[in-house]
Scaffold this motif. Structure first.
Motif, short mmCIF file in Angstrom:
data_model
loop_
_atom_site.label_atom_id
_atom_site.label_comp_id
_atom_site.label_asym_id
_atom_site.label_seq_id
_atom_site.Cartn_x
_atom_site.Cartn_y
_atom_site.Cartn_z
N THR A 39 0.84 -1.20 0.00
CA THR A 39 0.00 0.00 0.00
C THR A 39 0.87 1.25 0.00
O THR A 39 0.61 2.21 -0.75
N TYR A 113 -8.50 0.78 3.48
CA TYR A 113 -9.22 -0.48 3.28
C TYR A 113 -9.45 -1.14 4.64
O TYR A 113 -8.76 -0.85 5.62
N LYS A 283 -6.88 1.74 -7.37
CA LYS A 283 -7.66 0.58 -6.92
C LYS A 283 -7.18 -0.73 -7.55
O LYS A 283 -7.38 -1.80 -6.99
N TYR A 289 -8.13 -3.31 -2.32
CA TYR A 289 -8.77 -2.03 -2.62
C TYR A 289 -10.02 -2.18 -3.48
O TYR A 289 -10.66 -1.19 -3.84
#
Length: 319
Positions: A39, A113, A283, A289
């Motif tokens: 991430t 998330y 995404k 995501y």
């Protein structure tokens, strides 16, 4: 000749000025097999796409996790960090392990998330129920990690007993799959977004199962969730990991991108624009995501928004 030397000198003087104009920022993440690390990488990738315009470069640092990241953002050792929303809430309000050490300068940019507290066990461990961990070797998380913060609370405030474990291990996230495979532990707790390569690695090496953590199986959980409103129940879909053919119910938090109130609006805005202006592309960078929306980025905030983040959400009409 003299003119050429002067021109060369001026070029040499100009080079450091161009280099110094680039600002480097660092995002603290977690173990490399979790979701925090990719991430951070996804955010940095987006930020770096605009480096020619913003003169901001982004780097990812693998760390011990949520608590470490929050403390490092406070000390200024990290510009940004990813942390569980419960850890963020406790840090800002001076609760739990942050009692008497409230981080009132902690600010959020967005929640990204959902993360669920996942109990991964060997199928041959005999663990079919959360209460079956009694007498077993269970990894509760390394100090400084979000899962350790959550498991400590869970053991303290429900019917679970840490003293009832045969061993309470403190391995880092990256060490857990091998420890399970090699039979050094019977199971491990992991607060993480799904799917994660960590649990995939474990499932590809040994037969695993995921254990439900619900009010039906764990006395005291309902009261626990009411006391800590930043937690919520969620589901890990079946067939996400090899050998796990059932949905798994448990509770969790949200992965949150945090910074310090002193972080400049320019830097925060660069990060916000990098993610939100390229949201569809962002995404696609990780399966965790898949179901997030721009609106969901504001759910479960554990600390106030940074002014620049708040202003940008308002500009987009989300806030």
């Amino acid at each position: 000749m003299r003119k050429s030397l002067l021109i060369a000198a001026s070029v040499l003087v100009a080079i450091p000025a161009v280099v110094s104009a680039t600002q480097f920022i660092t995002i603290g993440t977690g173990g490399v097999t979790g979701v925090y690390y990719p991430t951070g990488g996804a955010i940095c990738r987006m930020v770096d796409k605009s480096k020619a315009k913003t003169h901001i470069r982004c780097a990812v640092q693998s760390t011990a996790g949520s608590v470490f990241n929050v403390n490092s953002v406070k000390s200024g050792d990290l510009d940004f960090g990813i942390a569980q929303s419960d850890v963020v809430y406790q840090a800002y309000h001076g609760q739990g392990i942050f009692k008497g050490k409230a981080h009132k300068n902690l600010r959020t940019l967005m929640t990204i998330y959902p993360e669920l507290l996942t109990l991964v066990v060997r199928k041959d461990s005999g663990i079919k129920n959360i209460k079956d961990i009694e007498g077993k070797r269970i990894n509760i998380g390394n100090p400084g990690s979000g899962q350790r913060n959550s498991t400590d609370l869970l053991f303290k405030e429900t019917s679970l007993s840490k003293s009832g474990l045969k061993e309470a291990k403190e391995l880092k996230a990256a060490e857990m799959p091998d420890a399970l495979k090699d039979g050094h532990i019977d199971g491990y707790f992991y607060m993480v977004g799904h799917p994660t390569s960590n649990i995939k690695d474990a499932a590809n090496s040994v037969d695993i199962d995921l254990i439900n953590i619900t009010s039906k199986t764990l006395p005291g959980l309902t009261k626990f969730l009411k006391k800590h409103p930043y937690y919520a129940m969620g589901t890990i879909p079946k067939d996400m990991y090899k050998g796990v053919d059932h949905d798994t119910r448990t509770f969790g938090v949200k992965a949150t991108l945090v910074t310090n109130a002193k972080t400049s609006d320019k830097v925060v805005l660069a990060v916000m624009k990098a993610v939100l202006d390229n949201f569809a592309a962002f995404k696609k960078l990780h399966p965790a995501y898949k179901n997030i929306t721009k609106k969901s980025l504001l759910e479960g905030l554990g600390a106030p928004l940074h002014p620049a983040a708040k202003a940008y959400f308002k500009k987009l009409g989300i806030l």
